[in-house]
Design a protein around this motif. Structure first.
Motif, PDB file in Angstrom:
ATOM      1  N   ILE A 238       0.881  -1.165   0.000  1.00 55.91           N
ATOM      2  CA  ILE A 238       0.000   0.000   0.000  1.00 55.91           C
ATOM      3  C   ILE A 238       0.920   1.217   0.000  1.00 55.91           C
ATOM      4  N   THR A 239       1.201   1.743  -1.182  1.00 57.02           N
ATOM      5  CA  THR A 239       2.215   2.787  -1.318  1.00 57.02           C
ATOM      6  C   THR A 239       1.713   4.147  -0.842  1.00 57.02           C
ATOM      7  N   ARG A 240       0.420   4.429  -1.071  1.00 55.48           N
ATOM      8  CA  ARG A 240      -0.221   5.636  -0.535  1.00 55.48           C
ATOM      9  C   ARG A 240      -1.611   5.218  -0.064  1.00 55.48           C
ATOM     10  N   PRO A 241      -1.844   5.139   1.238  1.00 57.03           N
ATOM     11  CA  PRO A 241      -3.126   4.633   1.743  1.00 57.03           C
ATOM     12  C   PRO A 241      -4.321   5.355   1.126  1.00 57.03           C
ATOM     13  N   MET A 242      -5.306   4.567   0.708  1.00 58.57           N
ATOM     14  CA  MET A 242      -6.543   5.025   0.084  1.00 58.57           C
ATOM     15  C   MET A 242      -6.313   5.666  -1.281  1.00 58.57           C
ATOM     16  N   LEU A 243      -5.099   5.465  -1.853  1.00 60.19           N
ATOM     17  CA  LEU A 243      -4.809   5.974  -3.189  1.00 60.19           C
ATOM     18  C   LEU A 243      -4.142   4.889  -4.032  1.00 60.19           C
ATOM     19  N   SER A 244      -2.845   4.694  -3.886  1.00 54.56           N
ATOM     20  CA  SER A 244      -2.130   3.798  -4.800  1.00 54.56           C
ATOM     21  C   SER A 244      -1.588   2.571  -4.082  1.00 54.56           C
TER      22      SER A 244
ATOM     23  N   CYS B 279       4.210 -10.850 -11.979  1.00 52.21           N
ATOM     24  CA  CYS B 279       3.670  -9.550 -12.367  1.00 52.21           C
ATOM     25  C   CYS B 279       4.350  -8.450 -11.563  1.00 52.21           C
ATOM     26  N   ASP B 280       4.252  -7.252 -12.078  1.00 50.92           N
ATOM     27  CA  ASP B 280       4.611  -6.032 -11.354  1.00 50.92           C
ATOM     28  C   ASP B 280       3.587  -4.992 -11.799  1.00 50.92           C
ATOM     29  N   LEU B 281       2.646  -4.691 -10.924  1.00 56.15           N
ATOM     30  CA  LEU B 281       1.503  -3.862 -11.283  1.00 56.15           C
ATOM     31  C   LEU B 281       1.327  -2.725 -10.277  1.00 56.15           C
ATOM     32  N   THR B 282       1.029  -1.534 -10.784  1.00 48.60           N
ATOM     33  CA  THR B 282       0.743  -0.376  -9.942  1.00 48.60           C
ATOM     34  C   THR B 282      -0.685   0.083 -10.181  1.00 48.60           C
ATOM     35  N   PHE B 283      -1.447   0.197  -9.096  1.00 47.40           N
ATOM     36  CA  PHE B 283      -2.825   0.681  -9.150  1.00 47.40           C
ATOM     37  C   PHE B 283      -2.804   2.208  -9.089  1.00 47.40           C
ATOM     38  N   ILE B 284      -3.410   2.833 -10.118  1.00 47.20           N
ATOM     39  CA  ILE B 284      -3.468   4.292 -10.230  1.00 47.20           C
ATOM     40  C   ILE B 284      -4.922   4.712 -10.088  1.00 47.20           C
ATOM     41  N   PRO B 285      -5.302   5.446  -9.038  1.00 45.16           N
ATOM     42  CA  PRO B 285      -6.714   5.747  -8.812  1.00 45.16           C
ATOM     43  C   PRO B 285      -7.261   6.810  -9.759  1.00 45.16           C
ATOM     44  N   ARG B 286      -8.528   6.648 -10.138  1.00 43.84           N
ATOM     45  CA  ARG B 286      -9.290   7.666 -10.876  1.00 43.84           C
ATOM     46  C   ARG B 286     -10.307   8.360  -9.979  1.00 43.84           C
ATOM     47  N   THR B 287     -10.659   7.733  -8.854  1.00 43.70           N
ATOM     48  CA  THR B 287     -11.704   8.264  -7.981  1.00 43.70           C
ATOM     49  C   THR B 287     -11.244   8.216  -6.531  1.00 43.70           C
ATOM     50  N   ALA B 288     -12.012   8.906  -5.689  1.00 45.72           N
ATOM     51  CA  ALA B 288     -11.906   8.698  -4.249  1.00 45.72           C
ATOM     52  C   ALA B 288     -12.567   7.355  -3.916  1.00 45.72           C
ATOM     53  N   ASN B 289     -12.672   7.050  -2.648  1.00 44.19           N
ATOM     54  CA  ASN B 289     -13.211   5.772  -2.203  1.00 44.19           C
ATOM     55  C   ASN B 289     -14.725   5.842  -2.024  1.00 44.19           C
ATOM     56  N   VAL B 290     -15.379   4.738  -2.343  1.00 43.18           N
ATOM     57  CA  VAL B 290     -16.829   4.631  -2.294  1.00 43.18           C
ATOM     58  C   VAL B 290     -17.197   3.690  -1.154  1.00 43.18           C
ATOM     59  N   GLU B 291     -17.804   4.217  -0.102  1.00 40.44           N
ATOM     60  CA  GLU B 291     -18.187   3.392   1.040  1.00 40.44           C
ATOM     61  C   GLU B 291     -19.549   2.758   0.781  1.00 40.44           C
ATOM     62  N   GLU B 292     -19.589   1.435   0.834  1.00 41.08           N
ATOM     63  CA  GLU B 292     -20.856   0.729   0.681  1.00 41.08           C
ATOM     64  C   GLU B 292     -21.588   0.677   2.020  1.00 41.08           C
ATOM     65  N   GLY B 293     -22.871   0.350   1.956  1.00 50.32           N
ATOM     66  CA  GLY B 293     -23.640   0.181   3.176  1.00 50.32           C
ATOM     67  C   GLY B 293     -23.215  -1.059   3.937  1.00 50.32           C
ATOM     68  N   TYR B 294     -23.394  -1.020   5.248  1.00 47.77           N
ATOM     69  CA  TYR B 294     -23.088  -2.147   6.123  1.00 47.77           C
ATOM     70  C   TYR B 294     -23.932  -3.354   5.710  1.00 47.77           C
ATOM     71  N   GLN B 295     -23.302  -4.525   5.642  1.00 50.64           N
ATOM     72  CA  GLN B 295     -23.968  -5.727   5.140  1.00 50.64           C
ATOM     73  C   GLN B 295     -24.012  -6.792   6.227  1.00 50.64           C
ATOM     74  N   LYS B 296     -25.227  -7.301   6.490  1.00 50.17           N
ATOM     75  CA  LYS B 296     -25.373  -8.364   7.486  1.00 50.17           C
ATOM     76  C   LYS B 296     -26.432  -9.344   7.031  1.00 50.17           C
ATOM     77  N   LEU B 297     -26.072 -10.626   7.046  1.00 53.75           N
ATOM     78  CA  LEU B 297     -26.978 -11.692   6.622  1.00 53.75           C
ATOM     79  C   LEU B 297     -26.964 -12.789   7.674  1.00 53.75           C
ATOM     80  N   ARG B 298     -28.155 -13.201   8.112  1.00 55.64           N
ATOM     81  CA  ARG B 298     -28.287 -14.247   9.122  1.00 55.64           C
ATOM     82  C   ARG B 298     -28.943 -15.479   8.521  1.00 55.64           C
ATOM     83  N   SER B 299     -28.576 -16.640   9.045  1.00 58.70           N
ATOM     84  CA  SER B 299     -29.336 -17.860   8.811  1.00 58.70           C
ATOM     85  C   SER B 299     -30.215 -18.095  10.035  1.00 58.70           C
ATOM     86  N   ASP B 300     -30.886 -19.234  10.073  1.00 61.37           N
ATOM     87  CA  ASP B 300     -31.717 -19.533  11.235  1.00 61.37           C
ATOM     88  C   ASP B 300     -30.897 -19.628  12.517  1.00 61.37           C
TER      89      ASP B 300
END
Length: 374
Positions: A94-100, A114-135
């Motif tokens: 994680i070379t730059r947290p929340m970026l690259s 491989c040698d790959l670098t992730f280059i961001p186009r956007t800020a971060n998108v927070e999804e809604g909290y997810q919770k699933l129950r069984s019986d």
């Protein structure tokens, strides 16, 4: 048990960071990325996760190209240092947290590097909290965020070299943590009455000046119990991204979908999705699949290299299969992503449509745990 992270002001409990708040065996903390050529020439999938209460750190890398899927798998005993994100030749930085970030797979016996670098186009998108129950228990409880970008670098496999050009190869980063079924099954207790049902569609799409974020979970009746619908601005340079999140992000009110399935499978032949604003404005998007990636290549539902399975102090393996030879209704092949061309009015974009459809779903006529489309 102290770690490097204890020197940061990030504590959520009076315990050191390495001491988890729960002893739940299914706790996980995962990095996940995809990458895909804008014309559907290839797709790459990347995963790395820590299972702190199982003591395991594992990872996977896989590429689909020319009708074949090649996969690298690795697993080891987890370090007591949470910042240690290496598994043998696999290293995620994680070379730059929340970026690259940067992924390196050094030369190894699988032939996949491989040698790959992730280059961001956007800020971060927070999804809604997810919770699933069984019986009986909580099946899933997680927090997730995503980020859109491109890849730059090179991938090598099977004696071939694939240049990764950021003008052509788009990327999605997905960070999640919480609780999911991982590792070997726990003692079952009383036999379950029925297999658990899951219906999940996720469509992160990239357009010229923005990205659209769509995701739904539904029950067997087609009842929507979780939805994400957001539009986030995209930027020509990472330096223009306004922060960890973007005040220009639009939260939309609802999600709709219509999927046409290949006969005898649960794989989309085409799809239409819609995001609906709180005032009734609509974004109607048509999706045309170009290439299919089976998520088992990065460990999801893999019968041998599934997430959180103990493989020893350090284990590495590679595999390859012909895409057309994969049994379409085998359980291990149900979690998929398809690279899709997207159209919204006069606009065109590209992205993926992720699908998990297990068990009945009334909207699409599925009645059994794994029957194919009529």
């Amino acid at each position: 048990m102290l770690s490097k992270f204890d020197d940061y002001m990030i504590h959520q409990t009076p315990e050191p960071i390495a001491h988890k708040v729960s002893s739940e065996r299914n706790l996980y903390d995962r990095y996940w990325y995809n990458g895909y050529d804008r014309d559907g020439e290839f797709y790459i999938g990347i995963a790395m996760a820590l299972y702190p209460n199982l003591g395991i750190l594992d990872c996977g890398f896989s590429i689909v190209r020319d009708g074949e899927q090649h996969a690298f798998h690795a697993s080891r005993r987890a370090s007591t240092e949470p910042s240690d994100t290496t598994v043998g030749p696999f290293r995620l930085e994680i070379t730059r947290p929340m970026l690259s970030s940067r992924l390196v797979i050094e030369k190894n016996e699988t032939g996949i590097e491989c040698d790959l670098t992730f280059i961001p186009r956007t800020a971060n998108v927070e999804e809604g909290y997810q919770k699933l129950r069984s019986d009986r228990s909580v099946v899933m409880e997680s927090t997730r965020f995503a980020q859109y970008g491109t890849w730059q670098g090179v991938v090598r496999y099977d004696g071939k070299e694939v240049p990764i050009d950021p003008s052509r190869v788009y990327a999605t980063k997905d960070r999640s943590w919480g609780q999911r079924p991982v590792g070997d099954p726990a003692p079952p207790g009383a036999p379950v009455v029925a297999m658990h049902q899951v219906f999940f569609l996720w469509a992160p799409l990239q357009w010229e000046d923005q990205c659209t974020h769509f995701g739904v979970f539904e029950d067997e009746n087609g009842f929507l119990w979780h939805a994400d619908a957001q539009v986030v601005p995209a930027y020509a340079s990472p330096h223009a991204i306004p922060g960890v999140t973007d005040p220009g992000t639009q939260i939309w009110g609802g999600c709709e979908h219509r999927v046409e399935y290949v006969k005898g499978t649960r794989v989309a032949s085409s799809a239409e999705i819609a995001m609906v604003s709180k005032t009734g404005e609509r974004l109607d998007i048509e999706l045309e699949p170009m290439i299919l990636y089976r998520m088992k290549g990065s460990g999801y539902s893999h019968p041998e290299w599934g997430h959180g399975k103990w493989k020893g102090e350090l284990a590495i393996a590679g595999e390859m299969w012909k895409c057309d030879d994969a049994e379409p209704l085998a359980l291990e092949n149900q979690h998929i992503q398809q690279v899709v061309r997207a159209r919204c009015g006069e606009r065109t974009g590209v992205g993926v449509l992720e699908q998990i459809c297990l068990g009945p779903h009334a909207t699409y006529g599925f009645k059994e745990f794994l029957d194919g489309a009529a």
